[in-house]
Design a protein around this motif. Sequence first.
Motif, PDB file in Angstrom:
ATOM      1  N   PHE A 145       0.862  -1.191   0.000  1.00 27.63           N
ATOM      2  CA  PHE A 145       0.000   0.000   0.000  1.00 27.63           C
ATOM      3  C   PHE A 145       0.897   1.239   0.000  1.00 27.63           C
ATOM      4  O   PHE A 145       1.041   1.929   1.006  1.00 27.63           O
ATOM      5  CB  PHE A 145      -0.937  -0.034   1.214  1.00 27.63           C
ATOM      6  N   SER A 146       1.481   1.490  -1.157  1.00 29.61           N
ATOM      7  CA  SER A 146       2.596   2.434  -1.249  1.00 29.61           C
ATOM      8  C   SER A 146       2.188   3.876  -1.549  1.00 29.61           C
ATOM      9  O   SER A 146       3.028   4.763  -1.547  1.00 29.61           O
ATOM     10  CB  SER A 146       3.573   1.944  -2.323  1.00 29.61           C
ATOM     11  N   TYR A 147       0.907   4.128  -1.840  1.00 26.68           N
ATOM     12  CA  TYR A 147       0.473   5.506  -2.080  1.00 26.68           C
ATOM     13  C   TYR A 147      -0.929   5.699  -1.503  1.00 26.68           C
ATOM     14  O   TYR A 147      -1.612   4.737  -1.123  1.00 26.68           O
ATOM     15  CB  TYR A 147       0.530   5.849  -3.570  1.00 26.68           C
ATOM     16  N   SER A 148      -1.357   6.954  -1.410  1.00 30.46           N
ATOM     17  CA  SER A 148      -2.521   7.299  -0.596  1.00 30.46           C
ATOM     18  C   SER A 148      -3.809   6.604  -1.028  1.00 30.46           C
ATOM     19  O   SER A 148      -4.608   6.189  -0.185  1.00 30.46           O
ATOM     20  CB  SER A 148      -2.732   8.815  -0.594  1.00 30.46           C
ATOM     21  N   THR A 149      -4.027   6.476  -2.340  1.00 34.70           N
ATOM     22  CA  THR A 149      -5.256   5.828  -2.809  1.00 34.70           C
ATOM     23  C   THR A 149      -5.380   4.412  -2.260  1.00 34.70           C
ATOM     24  O   THR A 149      -6.442   4.007  -1.769  1.00 34.70           O
ATOM     25  CB  THR A 149      -5.280   5.774  -4.347  1.00 34.70           C
ATOM     26  N   GLY A 205     -14.930   7.249  -0.398  1.00 31.30           N
ATOM     27  CA  GLY A 205     -14.837   8.502  -1.137  1.00 31.30           C
ATOM     28  C   GLY A 205     -13.426   9.056  -1.158  1.00 31.30           C
ATOM     29  O   GLY A 205     -12.961   9.566  -2.181  1.00 31.30           O
ATOM     30  N   ARG A 206     -12.717   8.957  -0.039  1.00 34.91           N
ATOM     31  CA  ARG A 206     -11.335   9.428   0.023  1.00 34.91           C
ATOM     32  C   ARG A 206     -10.450   8.642  -0.942  1.00 34.91           C
ATOM     33  O   ARG A 206      -9.593   9.201  -1.612  1.00 34.91           O
ATOM     34  CB  ARG A 206     -10.792   9.297   1.446  1.00 34.91           C
ATOM     35  N   SER A 207     -10.669   7.342  -1.009  1.00 28.79           N
ATOM     36  CA  SER A 207      -9.889   6.508  -1.916  1.00 28.79           C
ATOM     37  C   SER A 207     -10.133   6.915  -3.363  1.00 28.79           C
ATOM     38  O   SER A 207      -9.199   7.020  -4.162  1.00 28.79           O
ATOM     39  CB  SER A 207     -10.247   5.029  -1.712  1.00 28.79           C
ATOM     40  N   GLU A 208     -11.389   7.182  -3.700  1.00 29.77           N
ATOM     41  CA  GLU A 208     -11.712   7.573  -5.074  1.00 29.77           C
ATOM     42  C   GLU A 208     -11.164   8.958  -5.385  1.00 29.77           C
ATOM     43  O   GLU A 208     -10.634   9.211  -6.472  1.00 29.77           O
ATOM     44  CB  GLU A 208     -13.234   7.541  -5.276  1.00 29.77           C
ATOM     45  N   THR A 209     -11.249   9.888  -4.414  1.00 30.42           N
ATOM     46  CA  THR A 209     -10.770  11.255  -4.617  1.00 30.42           C
ATOM     47  C   THR A 209      -9.264  11.281  -4.869  1.00 30.42           C
ATOM     48  O   THR A 209      -8.767  11.922  -5.794  1.00 30.42           O
ATOM     49  CB  THR A 209     -11.103  12.131  -3.416  1.00 30.42           C
ATOM     50  N   PHE A 226     -11.824  -2.492  -6.940  1.00 32.96           N
ATOM     51  CA  PHE A 226     -11.260  -3.289  -8.030  1.00 32.96           C
ATOM     52  C   PHE A 226     -10.800  -2.408  -9.194  1.00 32.96           C
ATOM     53  O   PHE A 226      -9.855  -2.762  -9.902  1.00 32.96           O
ATOM     54  CB  PHE A 226     -12.258  -4.348  -8.499  1.00 32.96           C
ATOM     55  N   GLN A 227     -11.440  -1.277  -9.396  1.00 35.40           N
ATOM     56  CA  GLN A 227     -10.973  -0.349 -10.424  1.00 35.40           C
ATOM     57  C   GLN A 227      -9.575   0.172 -10.093  1.00 35.40           C
ATOM     58  O   GLN A 227      -8.740   0.362 -10.980  1.00 35.40           O
ATOM     59  CB  GLN A 227     -11.961   0.814 -10.557  1.00 35.40           C
ATOM     60  N   ILE A 228      -9.309   0.384  -8.821  1.00 37.29           N
ATOM     61  CA  ILE A 228      -7.987   0.844  -8.382  1.00 37.29           C
ATOM     62  C   ILE A 228      -6.965  -0.284  -8.501  1.00 37.29           C
ATOM     63  O   ILE A 228      -5.868  -0.102  -9.032  1.00 37.29           O
ATOM     64  CB  ILE A 228      -8.063   1.353  -6.928  1.00 37.29           C
ATOM     65  N   ILE A 229      -7.340  -1.463  -8.023  1.00 43.59           N
ATOM     66  CA  ILE A 229      -6.409  -2.601  -8.021  1.00 43.59           C
ATOM     67  C   ILE A 229      -6.028  -3.007  -9.439  1.00 43.59           C
ATOM     68  O   ILE A 229      -4.881  -3.382  -9.715  1.00 43.59           O
ATOM     69  CB  ILE A 229      -7.039  -3.791  -7.261  1.00 43.59           C
ATOM     70  N   ALA A 230      -6.975  -2.914 -10.379  1.00 45.99           N
ATOM     71  CA  ALA A 230      -6.738  -3.361 -11.757  1.00 45.99           C
ATOM     72  C   ALA A 230      -5.684  -2.529 -12.476  1.00 45.99           C
ATOM     73  O   ALA A 230      -5.186  -2.942 -13.533  1.00 45.99           O
ATOM     74  CB  ALA A 230      -8.047  -3.336 -12.546  1.00 45.99           C
ATOM     75  N   LYS A 231      -5.317  -1.373 -11.932  1.00 46.53           N
ATOM     76  CA  LYS A 231      -4.309  -0.516 -12.562  1.00 46.53           C
ATOM     77  C   LYS A 231      -2.881  -1.038 -12.355  1.00 46.53           C
ATOM     78  O   LYS A 231      -1.948  -0.524 -12.949  1.00 46.53           O
ATOM     79  CB  LYS A 231      -4.423   0.910 -12.020  1.00 46.53           C
ATOM     80  N   HIS A 232      -2.719  -2.060 -11.508  1.00 48.67           N
ATOM     81  CA  HIS A 232      -1.398  -2.596 -11.206  1.00 48.67           C
ATOM     82  C   HIS A 232      -1.111  -3.837 -12.054  1.00 48.67           C
ATOM     83  O   HIS A 232      -2.022  -4.409 -12.660  1.00 48.67           O
ATOM     84  CB  HIS A 232      -1.309  -2.947  -9.714  1.00 48.67           C
ATOM     85  N   ASN A 233       0.150  -4.246 -12.061  1.00 48.52           N
ATOM     86  CA  ASN A 233       0.473  -5.477 -12.784  1.00 48.52           C
ATOM     87  C   ASN A 233      -0.005  -6.687 -11.992  1.00 48.52           C
ATOM     88  O   ASN A 233      -0.419  -6.560 -10.829  1.00 48.52           O
ATOM     89  CB  ASN A 233       1.975  -5.563 -13.102  1.00 48.52           C
TER      90      ASN A 233
END
Length: 394
Positions: free
Chosen positions: A204-208, A381-385, A318-325
């Motif tokens: 969990f290396s960045y704020s999102t 909401g904070r995660s999405e922002t 899952f939209q956030i997680i899918a951005k990673h390898n």
Amino acid sequence: MRVSKEIRGILLMNASSNIIFNFIGIFVNLYIWEKEKSIFDVTWFNLILFCVWSLSFAVGAKLLTKYSTKLLIRIIAGCGTITFLLLSFLHLDNRLLWIAIIAIPIGVMWGFYAIAQNISLTALGKGEDFDAYFSYSTLIGQAVSILNPIFFAIVIKFFGYTGSFLLMFMFVAILLFVSFFIPNITIANEREPLFAKFRISQVFSYSTLRWIVPSCLAAGIFLQFQGLFALLFTFSVSENKLIIALLNVGYACSTIVAMILYRKLKTSNGTSLTIGMIFISVGFLITLFPTAPVLVISNLLTTVGMFYFASIWNARQFQIIAKHNAIEQVRILIWREWFLNIARIIMLLLILTVRDFHGMSFILLMSLALVCALVIPYFSGRSETTSMVNSKNM
């Protein structure tokens, strides 16, 4: 909402698994509850289940570094066979040991299923696929929840629990058959070891991503309270299995109504999630007056709220997680599942102190679950922002 052929394959796996898991969720819990009507017995069963689930999720991820999701689904079918054999033929004087033995293969099933579903979804899903998947997945779950309880309530009425356990072998065989048609997902081609760079600060290396952590912990607390007491409230209303089945059908129908409203009103995800958590919170609060009609209304409200939670909260993450390898996705998914289950296990340990729906222990736990439900929209909401901010800065 259209979905790709690959996502339809995951939905097929979801549907066949749901039949087995829905049966376990209602009738195996009821089977354990009926003998002594003990909150402790049902809580102990779920505690062992989630401990094994957490371990199995990581073991399943490790297996995916050599094999594919097809193997995991076949292991799930094998564990299903073991589960229903144990339920049919195992008898022990030590009740807690018997419950633990039953819970172990079920925990393996759930853990392996969760990693197979999650990694398939992150590997194949893109953008709007997640919203569509979680909406259709919820709809499939509710369709199963309508048909399954009534069918098996009738089977149990005429053939007893043993007859229903033996019948479940047919559905286990269907799941095994489905394993030949699901997408062949693996991370065997990844060169980096799965458990390298596995510390929380590295994953969990960045704020999102960091906002996912408190969100999962809060979600685990309220999910376990809602999940366990929704069952116990239903069991407390009636001992008639057909009535229990019909109540579950009612809850399923309320979810379908919620989905129709969600599509027609077209409110923002943040607003819909907030509305859902308010429904859940009201459902929690009215259990302070635990009469049969109130307990049914509580379950209806929380079931509607759970649709909005499952459709929106999961899709956002899952939209956030899918951005990673691929290897990063699996690491995030393991920690995500652990945070959810750690919170669930803590709640279950606290629930072991509850003896009825009137005492101070129950009221305090309900208050904790209520607070957790209300902070979910903020964390989400904070995660999405922060995700949007990060995208703009890239």
